[in-house]
Design a protein around this motif. Structure first.
Motif, PDB file in Angstrom:
ATOM      1  N   ARG A  52       0.894  -1.051   0.180  1.00  0.00           N
ATOM      2  CA  ARG A  52      -0.014   0.113  -0.026  1.00  0.00           C
ATOM      3  C   ARG A  52       0.646   1.346   0.095  1.00  0.00           C
ATOM      4  NH1 ARG A  52      -4.051  -1.420   4.990  1.00  0.00           N
ATOM      5  NH2 ARG A  52      -2.034  -2.455   5.542  1.00  0.00           N
ATOM      6  N   SER A  53       1.932   1.099   0.862  1.00  0.00           N
ATOM      7  CA  SER A  53       2.772   2.487   0.871  1.00  0.00           C
ATOM      8  C   SER A  53       3.806   2.498  -0.394  1.00  0.00           C
ATOM      9  CB  SER A  53       3.451   2.434   2.172  1.00  0.00           C
ATOM     10  OG  SER A  53       4.265   1.312   2.061  1.00  0.00           O
ATOM     11  N   GLY A  54       4.120   1.347  -1.222  1.00  0.00           N
ATOM     12  CA  GLY A  54       4.915   1.324  -2.009  1.00  0.00           C
ATOM     13  C   GLY A  54       6.292   0.925  -1.562  1.00  0.00           C
ATOM     14  N   SER A  55       6.610   0.440  -0.362  1.00  0.00           N
ATOM     15  CA  SER A  55       7.709   0.254   0.431  1.00  0.00           C
ATOM     16  C   SER A  55       8.162  -1.079   0.130  1.00  0.00           C
ATOM     17  CB  SER A  55       7.465   0.440   1.889  1.00  0.00           C
ATOM     18  OG  SER A  55       6.639  -0.130   2.707  1.00  0.00           O
ATOM     19  N   SER A  56       7.127  -1.878  -0.363  1.00  0.00           N
ATOM     20  CA  SER A  56       7.626  -3.069  -0.420  1.00  0.00           C
ATOM     21  C   SER A  56       7.112  -3.733  -1.944  1.00  0.00           C
ATOM     22  CB  SER A  56       7.263  -4.336   0.386  1.00  0.00           C
ATOM     23  OG  SER A  56       7.674  -5.937   0.299  1.00  0.00           O
ATOM     24  N   THR A  57       7.894  -4.613  -2.787  1.00  0.00           N
ATOM     25  CA  THR A  57       7.565  -5.114  -4.112  1.00  0.00           C
ATOM     26  C   THR A  57       7.804  -6.563  -4.151  1.00  0.00           C
ATOM     27  OG1 THR A  57       9.672  -4.282  -5.000  1.00  0.00           O
ATOM     28  CG2 THR A  57       7.911  -2.748  -5.163  1.00  0.00           C
ATOM     29  N   PHE A  58       7.235  -7.305  -4.913  1.00  0.00           N
ATOM     30  CA  PHE A  58       7.230  -8.620  -5.038  1.00  0.00           C
ATOM     31  C   PHE A  58       7.235  -8.932  -6.526  1.00  0.00           C
ATOM     32  CE2 PHE A  58       7.547 -12.935  -3.259  1.00  0.00           C
ATOM     33  CZ  PHE A  58       6.674 -13.583  -4.056  1.00  0.00           C
ATOM     34  N   TYR A  59       7.889  -9.927  -7.053  1.00  0.00           N
ATOM     35  CA  TYR A  59       7.928 -10.258  -8.440  1.00  0.00           C
ATOM     36  C   TYR A  59       7.939 -11.539  -8.823  1.00  0.00           C
ATOM     37  CZ  TYR A  59       9.403  -5.254  -9.003  1.00  0.00           C
ATOM     38  OH  TYR A  59       9.402  -4.120  -8.986  1.00  0.00           O
ATOM     39  N   ALA A  60       7.287 -11.985  -9.873  1.00  0.00           N
ATOM     40  CA  ALA A  60       7.249 -13.448 -10.259  1.00  0.00           C
ATOM     41  C   ALA A  60       8.865 -13.516 -10.807  1.00  0.00           C
ATOM     42  CB  ALA A  60       6.413 -13.584 -11.571  1.00  0.00           C
ATOM     43  N   ASP A  61       9.491 -14.791 -10.655  1.00  0.00           N
ATOM     44  CA  ASP A  61      10.798 -15.177 -11.268  1.00  0.00           C
ATOM     45  C   ASP A  61      10.797 -14.653 -12.461  1.00  0.00           C
ATOM     46  OD1 ASP A  61      11.314 -18.166  -9.014  1.00  0.00           O
ATOM     47  OD2 ASP A  61      11.556 -15.821  -8.478  1.00  0.00           O
ATOM     48  N   SER A  62       9.917 -14.896 -13.541  1.00  0.00           N
ATOM     49  CA  SER A  62      10.032 -14.801 -15.006  1.00  0.00           C
ATOM     50  C   SER A  62      10.313 -13.354 -15.345  1.00  0.00           C
ATOM     51  CB  SER A  62       8.888 -15.203 -15.428  1.00  0.00           C
ATOM     52  OG  SER A  62       7.741 -14.626 -15.187  1.00  0.00           O
ATOM     53  N   VAL A  63      10.037 -12.516 -14.322  1.00  0.00           N
ATOM     54  CA  VAL A  63      10.075 -10.995 -14.848  1.00  0.00           C
ATOM     55  C   VAL A  63      11.262 -10.155 -13.689  1.00  0.00           C
ATOM     56  CG1 VAL A  63       7.612 -10.841 -15.589  1.00  0.00           C
ATOM     57  CG2 VAL A  63       8.291  -9.878 -13.264  1.00  0.00           C
ATOM     58  N   LYS A  64      11.593 -10.764 -12.964  1.00  0.00           N
ATOM     59  CA  LYS A  64      12.516 -10.148 -11.776  1.00  0.00           C
ATOM     60  C   LYS A  64      13.843  -9.707 -12.628  1.00  0.00           C
ATOM     61  CE  LYS A  64      12.211 -12.504  -8.267  1.00  0.00           C
ATOM     62  NZ  LYS A  64      12.619 -13.446  -7.001  1.00  0.00           N
ATOM     63  N   GLY A  65      14.016  -8.555 -12.309  1.00  0.00           N
ATOM     64  CA  GLY A  65      15.393  -7.641 -12.908  1.00  0.00           C
ATOM     65  C   GLY A  65      14.898  -7.113 -14.068  1.00  0.00           C
ATOM     66  N   ARG A  66      13.746  -7.269 -14.805  1.00  0.00           N
ATOM     67  CA  ARG A  66      13.321  -6.772 -15.998  1.00  0.00           C
ATOM     68  C   ARG A  66      12.288  -5.881 -15.624  1.00  0.00           C
ATOM     69  NH1 ARG A  66      11.359  -9.825 -20.191  1.00  0.00           N
ATOM     70  NH2 ARG A  66      10.660 -11.414 -18.567  1.00  0.00           N
ATOM     71  N   PHE A  67      11.322  -5.895 -14.794  1.00  0.00           N
ATOM     72  CA  PHE A  67       9.904  -5.166 -14.690  1.00  0.00           C
ATOM     73  C   PHE A  67      10.048  -4.610 -13.533  1.00  0.00           C
ATOM     74  CE2 PHE A  67       6.994  -8.130 -17.380  1.00  0.00           C
ATOM     75  CZ  PHE A  67       7.761  -7.951 -18.502  1.00  0.00           C
ATOM     76  N   THR A  68       9.391  -3.393 -13.152  1.00  0.00           N
ATOM     77  CA  THR A  68       9.454  -2.726 -12.103  1.00  0.00           C
ATOM     78  C   THR A  68       8.138  -2.267 -11.694  1.00  0.00           C
ATOM     79  OG1 THR A  68      11.678  -2.107 -12.202  1.00  0.00           O
ATOM     80  CG2 THR A  68      10.611  -0.656 -10.662  1.00  0.00           C
TER      81      THR A  68
END
Length: 122
Positions: A52-68
């Motif tokens: 909610r605050s934007g302080s934490s993000t979580f990604y699928a392995d398939s997009v990690k390092g490429r998507f933000t």
């Protein structure tokens, strides 16, 4: 909250796109936000989530390092910056809202945007 996704289009492999998801209502900051995608003939899959605050993000392995994933609570908008796009990223992308974070199963969401098509050519 009502959600409207935009920003999809056609891009060559290796290119970039930024998706936006605009939310209506005053309660945007009370929701964690997420992006999902669905390729033709495949199930909808989790891409990224942001607290909610934007302080934490979580990604699928398939997009990690490429998507933000990011959000601007003052503008009631969440974004998905997609870099180094691959043909396998081709899908309809959906934004979604949930009171909990991170929630990765699409069946747990009941607030969805309408989807925006991303096509990556090889």
């Amino acid at each position: 909250v009502q959600l409207q996704a935009s920003g999809g289009g056609l891009v060559q492999a290796g290119g970039s796109l930024r998706l936006s998801c605009a939310a209506s209502g005053r309660t945007f900051s009370s929701y964690a936000m997420a992006w999902f995608r669905q390729a033709p003939g495949k199930e909808r899959e989790f891409v990224a989530a942001i607290a909610r605050s934007g302080s934490s993000t979580f990604y699928a392995d398939s997009v990690k390092g490429r998507f933000t994933i990011s959000r601007d609570n003052a503008k009631n908008t969440t974004y998905l910056q997609m870099n180094s796009l691959k043909p396998e990223d081709t899908a309809v992308y959906y934004c979604a809202a949930h009171s909990a974070y991170p929630v990765v199963r699409p069946g747990d969401y009941n607030k969805w945007g309408q989807g925006t098509l991303v096509t990556v050519s090889s």
